[in-house]
Design an enzyme around this catalytic site. Structure first.
Site, PDB file in Angstrom:
ATOM      1  N   THR A  12       0.823  -1.211   0.000  1.00  0.00           N
ATOM      2  CA  THR A  12       0.000   0.000   0.000  1.00  0.00           C
ATOM      3  C   THR A  12       0.857   1.261   0.000  1.00  0.00           C
ATOM      4  O   THR A  12       0.476   2.283  -0.569  1.00  0.00           O
ATOM      5  CB  THR A  12      -0.942  -0.013   1.227  1.00  0.00           C
ATOM      6  OG1 THR A  12      -1.782  -1.150   1.117  1.00  0.00           O
ATOM      7  CG2 THR A  12      -1.800   1.233   1.303  1.00  0.00           C
ATOM      8  N   SER A  50       1.539  -7.474  -1.140  1.00  0.00           N
ATOM      9  CA  SER A  50       2.225  -8.496  -0.345  1.00  0.00           C
ATOM     10  C   SER A  50       1.551  -9.867  -0.369  1.00  0.00           C
ATOM     11  O   SER A  50       2.225 -10.866  -0.118  1.00  0.00           O
ATOM     12  CB  SER A  50       2.513  -8.003   1.069  1.00  0.00           C
ATOM     13  OG  SER A  50       1.387  -8.010   1.887  1.00  0.00           O
ATOM     14  N   THR A  81       1.585  -4.670   4.033  1.00  0.00           N
ATOM     15  CA  THR A  81       1.433  -5.033   5.452  1.00  0.00           C
ATOM     16  C   THR A  81       0.874  -6.443   5.646  1.00  0.00           C
ATOM     17  O   THR A  81       1.065  -7.035   6.705  1.00  0.00           O
ATOM     18  CB  THR A  81       0.513  -4.028   6.170  1.00  0.00           C
ATOM     19  OG1 THR A  81      -0.754  -4.017   5.512  1.00  0.00           O
ATOM     20  CG2 THR A  81       1.124  -2.642   6.170  1.00  0.00           C
ATOM     21  N   ASP A  82       0.200  -6.988   4.629  1.00  0.00           N
ATOM     22  CA  ASP A  82      -0.493  -8.271   4.837  1.00  0.00           C
ATOM     23  C   ASP A  82       0.462  -9.417   5.159  1.00  0.00           C
ATOM     24  O   ASP A  82       0.137 -10.288   5.960  1.00  0.00           O
ATOM     25  CB  ASP A  82      -1.334  -8.628   3.604  1.00  0.00           C
ATOM     26  CG  ASP A  82      -2.530  -7.703   3.424  1.00  0.00           C
ATOM     27  OD1 ASP A  82      -2.825  -6.924   4.349  1.00  0.00           O
ATOM     28  OD2 ASP A  82      -3.169  -7.759   2.357  1.00  0.00           O
TER      29      ASP A  82
HETATM   30  N1  ASP Z   1      -3.130  -4.087   2.627  1.00  0.00           N
HETATM   31  C1  ASP Z   1      -1.798  -4.259   2.227  1.00  0.00           C
HETATM   32  C2  ASP Z   1      -0.887  -3.153   2.677  1.00  0.00           C
HETATM   33  O1  ASP Z   1      -1.266  -2.506   3.614  1.00  0.00           O
HETATM   34  C3  ASP Z   1      -1.593  -4.594   0.829  1.00  0.00           C
HETATM   35  C4  ASP Z   1      -0.370  -5.438   0.776  1.00  0.00           C
HETATM   36  O2  ASP Z   1      -0.110  -6.084   1.772  1.00  0.00           O
HETATM   37  O3  ASP Z   1       0.319  -5.378  -0.224  1.00  0.00           O
HETATM   38  O4  ASP Z   1       0.172  -2.910   2.201  1.00  0.00           O
END
Ligand code: ASP
Length: 321
Positions: A12, A50, A81-82
């Site tokens: 993100t 991710s 973050t995932d």
């Molecule tokens: N929701 C995720 C993020 O916060 C998307 C990911 O993990 O690429 O980055």
């Protein structure tokens, strides 16, 4: 001048609304907001959401970090973050360098008013360049909190304070004007380094639930070199799983018991069929404090290094990770 490497991998923090379809997608890597006296070198080995990151990407990242570490005072990795905690833990297992490595990301994308990317990136850079960060192993920084890669986990799907994990942060960074106030509260335990040159092993995770009679177990067992089960409470399962697990461990294949509960150890307390004590008696290995997805990476790394069931049991039992 200090030298900082920033390795962008997507997520993100690199995302914007998708010009060709729905939602937001990784596009442009963010740059570190002004850091006087610091030379920043940017790298982008891949640019992925991710959920598309695999252990093969993590291994490539580990190799890149070892290559960059001698020429830099600190390394920041931006990541979705995932699966950030999985990449952080993989690096924790595999990196030998003492150069600080700090993972960060954002929960809001660059076109949202509440974009948390620049603040997290600046925090991560200052943590990575701080002399007290050396030798602590990979860290994750979110919202000013500094986490050990061994314990950090994502605890919320949308909140900006999305990271936590038992027993919590090992440090904190705050800024007043241009100056950063950094305090560590704890030094992570020393860790051995496991550095497989490749990851040929295959490990799957099964998730336990009330009434599970082992559906999916035989298929996962047949495909895998080892299994991890996100079990109940302190590491208990319905009775039907006991003979299935005994058969797998008797064949020399590891079955690691983690817990789907969000904190606390797996320990063999209960002696009813499927209780943790009976699973251990049947040859299963408790995951200690590791969640299922981190236990899976440790098992994947150990199997890829050719460790046998006894050696794998020793690593988990000794908490040597
Ligand atoms: N929701 C995720 C993020 O916060 C998307 C990911 O993990 O690429 O980055």
């Amino acid at each position: 001048m200090k030298r900082l490497a920033v390795i962008h991998t997507g997520g993100t923090i690199a995302s914007r609304p998708n010009p060709d379809g729905p939602g937001v997608t990784p596009q442009a890597a963010p740059s570190v907001p002004g850091l006087p006296g610091v030379i920043v070198h940017d790298y982008q080995p891949f640019n992925l959401p991710s959920p598309h990151v695999t252990p093969a990407h993590m291994l490539a990242l580990a190799h890149l970090i070892e290559q960059l570490a001698p020429g830099h005072d600190g390394i920041v990795v931006t990541h979705g973050t995932d699966t950030l905690e999985e990449t952080a833990f993989f690096l924790h297992l595999t990196l030998a360098t003492q150069t600080p490595v700090v993972l960060t990301g954002s929960m809001r994308h660059a076109e949202e008013a509440s974009w948390d990317g620049p603040g997290n990136l600046l925090d991560a850079a200052q943590v990575a360049l701080h002399p007290q960060s050396r030798g602590r192993g990979p860290l994750a920084v979110f919202g000013g909190d500094i986490y050990d890669a061994r314990t950090v986990t994502k605890v919320h799907t949308t909140a900006v304070d999305a990271f936590g994990g038992y027993p919590g942060p090992i440090g904190r960074i705050d800024r007043v004007g241009d100056s950063a106030h950094l305090r560590y509260f704890a030094m992570p335990e020393a860790r051995p380094v496991y550095a497989p040159p490749a990851l040929p092993a295959h490990v799957e995770i099964l998730y336990a639930y009330a009434g599970w009679q082992g559906e999916g177990y035989a298929e996962a067992d047949a495909r895998s070199d080892g299994l991890v089960i996100a079990a109940l409470g302190t590491g208990n399962l319905p009775a039907e799983l006991l003979p299935l697990i005994a058969r797998t461990t008797t064949s020399g294949k590891p079955v690691v018991i983690a817990t789907r509960t969000h904190a606390g150890p797996v320990i063999p307390i209960y002696g009813y069929p499927g209780g943790g004590a009976t699973l251990v008696e049947a040859g299963a290995i408790p995951a200690s404090f590791l969640n299922a997805h981190k236990a899976r990476l440790l098992l994947l790394v150990l199997l890829s290094l050719g460790r046998d069931l006894g050696e794998i049991r020793q690593v988990f039992e000794a908490g040597a990770f």
